[in-house]
Design a protein around this motif. Structure first.
Motif, short mmCIF file in Angstrom:
data_model
loop_
_atom_site.label_atom_id
_atom_site.label_comp_id
_atom_site.label_asym_id
_atom_site.label_seq_id
_atom_site.Cartn_x
_atom_site.Cartn_y
_atom_site.Cartn_z
N LEU A 49 -5.08 1.84 -0.28
CA LEU A 49 -3.95 2.62 0.25
C LEU A 49 -3.70 2.39 1.73
N LEU A 58 2.27 1.84 -3.37
CA LEU A 58 1.21 2.36 -4.25
C LEU A 58 1.05 3.86 -4.04
N ALA A 59 1.06 4.29 -2.77
CA ALA A 59 0.90 5.71 -2.46
C ALA A 59 2.06 6.54 -3.02
N TRP A 118 -8.50 3.35 -6.08
CA TRP A 118 -7.39 2.93 -5.24
C TRP A 118 -7.46 3.36 -3.79
N ILE A 173 -3.85 5.56 4.05
CA ILE A 173 -3.14 6.80 3.67
C ILE A 173 -4.17 7.72 3.01
N LEU A 230 -2.00 12.65 -1.13
CA LEU A 230 -1.64 12.45 -2.54
C LEU A 230 -1.99 13.68 -3.36
N ALA A 286 0.84 -1.21 0.00
CA ALA A 286 0.00 0.00 0.00
C ALA A 286 0.87 1.25 0.00
N ARG A 287 1.96 1.24 0.79
CA ARG A 287 2.85 2.41 0.84
C ARG A 287 3.49 2.65 -0.53
#
Lengths: 159, 228
Positions: B193, A106-107, B189, B196, B201, A103-104
């Motif tokens: 995440l 992806l971010a 998405w 997050i 972002l 996930a990190r």
């Protein structure tokens, strides 16, 4: 959207009408845009895996992507991003669902994908429509790449 | 390309009045996608995208200590286009939700409020005149809207070539960030995440867009000669 406001105000709409209207657009986006893009992305990932190319890409791009705390294979999502934002994001998500990216990661990757996103398409749709001279196209592409590098580096620091 | 009298409404900054409702709508949308109310106590929880999105039901129940369970109808262990197809179906409710909310925000003037707040910042941040505000806000939602309005400003002589290049650099990198990242993208998405927030972002993307546009601004000021 702001530009259509004076016309929209003529007919009164309530929250429900508006939600349903937006939802219909959402359905169209989901089925007509996202579905083909993501299906393409999953096929691309399958091809890369079946041919063994994903391993090669992973090894070749590893040193560069390491700067952003990303595995080399993440470069495929960035490359797909130049053609289509949805395609690039789709590849990234495919890599998350098969356990290649966290996930990190992806971010960190997503802002990079969006900042170079669909620039191949936007050359015609945006730059040509605005009236930019084609001799400045390389400069503008370079700026997108610089933006992506800055963003991924920042994301690496804050997530 | 575009006649002088086209889009007269869009280019007049004072045509659209922004009421208090517009600012409330803007605040709501920021709160909604930023995730600040995700873990809030009480009814404020309802002001969060992820909370409203909810969850799909699980496929059956697990026997104690044995087997594994798919999180939803997509199943587990799929691959290829069939897996991609099922995966996309899991995302569609998110797109419907975000577009449904955005439609309300636009109607109640949230976007106009954003324009009003952004306009005075255009000169210091991008070196653009205030009347580029409509094109800028339009470009956040739709690349094509931004392109047409920007060209119109240039045709009317309200932007010079240097400003046009700066503005193009801003719009070219992550074109239509609200349309692509929030309305359509977030659903794709946000749930992947791991908590997050989208705001992080978006903040980084906007910062990068402004940095890139200013790099072009510096380049244009040094190397682009105005044709007159």
């Amino acid at each position: 959207m702001a530009v259509t406001q004076p016309e929209v105000k003529k007919t009164k709409k309530n929250i429900l009408d508006l939600f349903v209207e937006g939802g219909r657009k959402g359905w169209a986006t989901g089925i007509n845009t996202m579905l083909p893009n993501i299906c393409f992305a999953f096929v691309l990932i399958n091809i890369l895996e079946l041919t063994g190319l994903s391993k090669a890409i992973g090894i070749i791009f590893n040193p560069v992507m390491l700067i952003f705390d990303l595995p080399g294979i993440a470069a495929t999502a960035l490359a797909a991003g130049f053609f289509s934002m949805g395609g690039g994001a789709g590849v990234a998500m495919g890599l998350v669902t098969n356990g290649t990216l966290t996930a990190r990661e992806l971010a960190i990757l997503l802002p990079g994908i969006y900042l170079v996103g669909a620039t191949i398409q936007y050359m015609g749709r945006l730059l040509a429509t605005i009236g930019i001279k084609s001799k400045y196209y390389p400069h503008l592409f370079l700026i997108c790449i610089i933006n992506a590098v800055i963003a991924m580096f920042l994301m690496k620091l804050i997530v | 390309m575009i006649s002088k009298d086209k889009n007269p409404v869009e280019l007049n900054q004072d045509t659209v009045k922004v009421g208090i409702g517009g600012y409330i709508a803007l605040a709501v949308i920021i709160a909604f996608f930023s995730g600040i109310f995700q873990n809030a106590a009480g009814p404020l929880k309802a002001l969060d995208y992820t909370n409203l999105l909810g969850a799909f039901g699980k496929l059956g129940k697990l026997a104690e200590g044995g087997g594994s369970l798919a999180a939803n109808f997509r199943g587990t262990g799929g691959n290829g286009i069939r897996d991609g197809f099922m995966f996309t179906l899991t995302l569609v409710p998110g797109v419907i939700l975000s577009q449904g909310i955005m439609e309300n925000i636009v109607y109640y003037g949230g976007i106009d409020a954003a324009r009003k707040l952004l306009t005075p910042l255009l000169k210091p941040l991008l070196g653009l005149p205030g009347n580029a505000g409509v094109a800028l806000v339009g470009s956040l939602q739709s690349t094509d809207t931004g392109a047409v309005l920007t060209n119109d400003l240039y045709q009317r002589g309200q932007l010079n070539e240097r400003q046009l290049l700066t503005f193009a650099a801003f719009q070219f990198s992550c074109g239509a960030p609200i349309g692509n990242m929030v309305s359509a993208g977030a659903a794709m998405w946000l749930t992947m995440l791991g908590g997050i927030p989208l705001g992080k972002l978006l903040g980084v993307v906007f910062l990068a867009k402004f940095i890139g546009a200013n790099l072009m601004r510096i380049y244009a000021a040094k190397f682009v000669k105005e044709e007159k």
